[in-house]
Design a protein around this motif. Structure first.
Motif, PDB file in Angstrom:
ATOM      1  N   LYS A  38       0.824  -1.127   0.078  1.00  6.17           N
ATOM      2  CA  LYS A  38      -0.069  -0.138   0.005  1.00  6.17           C
ATOM      3  C   LYS A  38       0.808   1.247  -0.174  1.00  6.17           C
ATOM      4  N   TRP A  39       0.424   2.284  -0.591  1.00  2.00           N
ATOM      5  CA  TRP A  39       1.254   3.518  -0.421  1.00  2.00           C
ATOM      6  C   TRP A  39       1.463   3.854   0.959  1.00  2.00           C
ATOM      7  N   HIS A  40       2.788   4.287   1.246  1.00  4.24           N
ATOM      8  CA  HIS A  40       3.266   4.484   2.666  1.00  4.24           C
ATOM      9  C   HIS A  40       4.116   5.425   2.721  1.00  4.24           C
ATOM     10  N   VAL A  41       4.568   5.770   3.915  1.00  8.69           N
ATOM     11  CA  VAL A  41       5.826   6.568   4.286  1.00  8.69           C
ATOM     12  C   VAL A  41       6.396   5.947   5.625  1.00  8.69           C
ATOM     13  N   ARG A  60       6.741   8.876  -5.059  1.00  8.19           N
ATOM     14  CA  ARG A  60       6.445  10.145  -5.186  1.00  8.19           C
ATOM     15  C   ARG A  60       7.474  11.165  -4.970  1.00  8.19           C
ATOM     16  N   GLU A  61       7.642  12.238  -6.118  1.00  8.45           N
ATOM     17  CA  GLU A  61       8.722  13.160  -5.722  1.00  8.45           C
ATOM     18  C   GLU A  61       8.034  14.508  -6.048  1.00  8.45           C
ATOM     19  N   GLU A  62       8.036  15.408  -5.218  1.00  7.11           N
ATOM     20  CA  GLU A  62       7.375  16.557  -5.572  1.00  7.11           C
ATOM     21  C   GLU A  62       6.036  16.491  -5.944  1.00  7.11           C
ATOM     22  N   GLY A  63       5.100  15.691  -5.421  1.00  9.06           N
ATOM     23  CA  GLY A  63       3.917  15.304  -5.765  1.00  9.06           C
ATOM     24  C   GLY A  63       3.627  14.587  -7.172  1.00  9.06           C
ATOM     25  N   GLU A  64       4.693  14.244  -8.001  1.00  7.28           N
ATOM     26  CA  GLU A  64       4.812  13.441  -9.074  1.00  7.28           C
ATOM     27  C   GLU A  64       5.071  12.101  -9.020  1.00  7.28           C
ATOM     28  N   GLU A  65       4.125  11.229  -9.680  1.00  3.87           N
ATOM     29  CA  GLU A  65       4.149   9.650  -9.353  1.00  3.87           C
ATOM     30  C   GLU A  65       5.193   9.126 -10.287  1.00  3.87           C
ATOM     31  N   LYS A  66       6.309   8.733  -9.967  1.00  3.95           N
ATOM     32  CA  LYS A  66       7.429   7.736 -10.715  1.00  3.95           C
ATOM     33  C   LYS A  66       7.531   6.416 -10.432  1.00  3.95           C
ATOM     34  N   HIS A  67       8.034   5.911 -11.275  1.00  4.09           N
ATOM     35  CA  HIS A  67       8.312   4.117 -11.019  1.00  4.09           C
ATOM     36  C   HIS A  67       9.479   3.753 -11.523  1.00  4.09           C
ATOM     37  N   VAL A  68       9.955   2.762 -11.128  1.00  2.00           N
ATOM     38  CA  VAL A  68      11.157   1.915 -11.505  1.00  2.00           C
ATOM     39  C   VAL A  68      10.984   0.463 -11.505  1.00  2.00           C
ATOM     40  N   THR A  82       9.929   9.590   2.118  1.00  2.00           N
ATOM     41  CA  THR A  82       9.568   9.109   0.633  1.00  2.00           C
ATOM     42  C   THR A  82       8.372   8.217   0.518  1.00  2.00           C
ATOM     43  N   GLU A  83       7.199   8.652  -0.158  1.00  2.00           N
ATOM     44  CA  GLU A  83       5.921   8.065  -0.335  1.00  2.00           C
ATOM     45  C   GLU A  83       6.213   7.035  -1.380  1.00  2.00           C
ATOM     46  N   HIS A  84       5.842   5.741  -1.008  1.00  3.17           N
ATOM     47  CA  HIS A  84       6.202   4.604  -2.025  1.00  3.17           C
ATOM     48  C   HIS A  84       5.330   3.237  -1.913  1.00  3.17           C
ATOM     49  N   VAL A  85       5.099   2.661  -2.876  1.00  5.94           N
ATOM     50  CA  VAL A  85       4.420   1.225  -2.864  1.00  5.94           C
ATOM     51  C   VAL A  85       5.329   0.427  -3.627  1.00  5.94           C
ATOM     52  N   ALA A  86       5.374  -1.038  -3.249  1.00  4.15           N
ATOM     53  CA  ALA A  86       6.197  -1.988  -4.058  1.00  4.15           C
ATOM     54  C   ALA A  86       4.825  -2.784  -4.743  1.00  4.15           C
TER      55      ALA A  86
END
Length: 103
Positions: A38-41, A60-68, A82-86
């Motif tokens: 789930k999205w979390h910090v 998310r960086e500066e409100g923009e969703e990114k992925h790798v 850092t807000e993130h989700v796997a």
């Protein structure tokens, strides 16, 4: 002493974990999953190492969703805040190092 064969580890549910070590307030866990988290910090920093499978890490960086796309051996470092989700791409085994009690 422990020897852990990560390739054979499975869990009864997604994100099930095997606690490996707890040192000075830092936990190391082996996770198995085939479902997104789930999205979390996290409460602190987190190191996320893909041991088996592939994981699309969204953040998310500066409100923009990114992925790798993380492959075996890749490491994702989430700094404080850092807000993130796997999102695993099939089954994956992941080593997570983070503050004890973190989300």
């Amino acid at each position: 002493m422990k020897i852990i064969r990560s390739k054979t580890f499975t869990a009864e549910r997604a994100w099930g974990a095997l606690d490996i070590a707890s040192m000075n307030g830092i936990t190391t866990r082996l996770h198995w999953t085939d479902q997104p988290y789930k999205w979390h910090v996290n409460d602190g920093e987190e190191v996320f190492v893909v041991l088996d499978g592939q994981v699309q890490m969204r953040y998310r960086e500066e409100g923009e969703e990114k992925h790798v796309l993380l492959e075996v051996g890749d490491i994702f470092y989430a700094s404080v805040g850092t807000e993130h989700v796997a999102h695993p791409q099939g089954a994956a085994r992941i080593l997570v190092i983070e503050s004890a009690g973190s989300v």
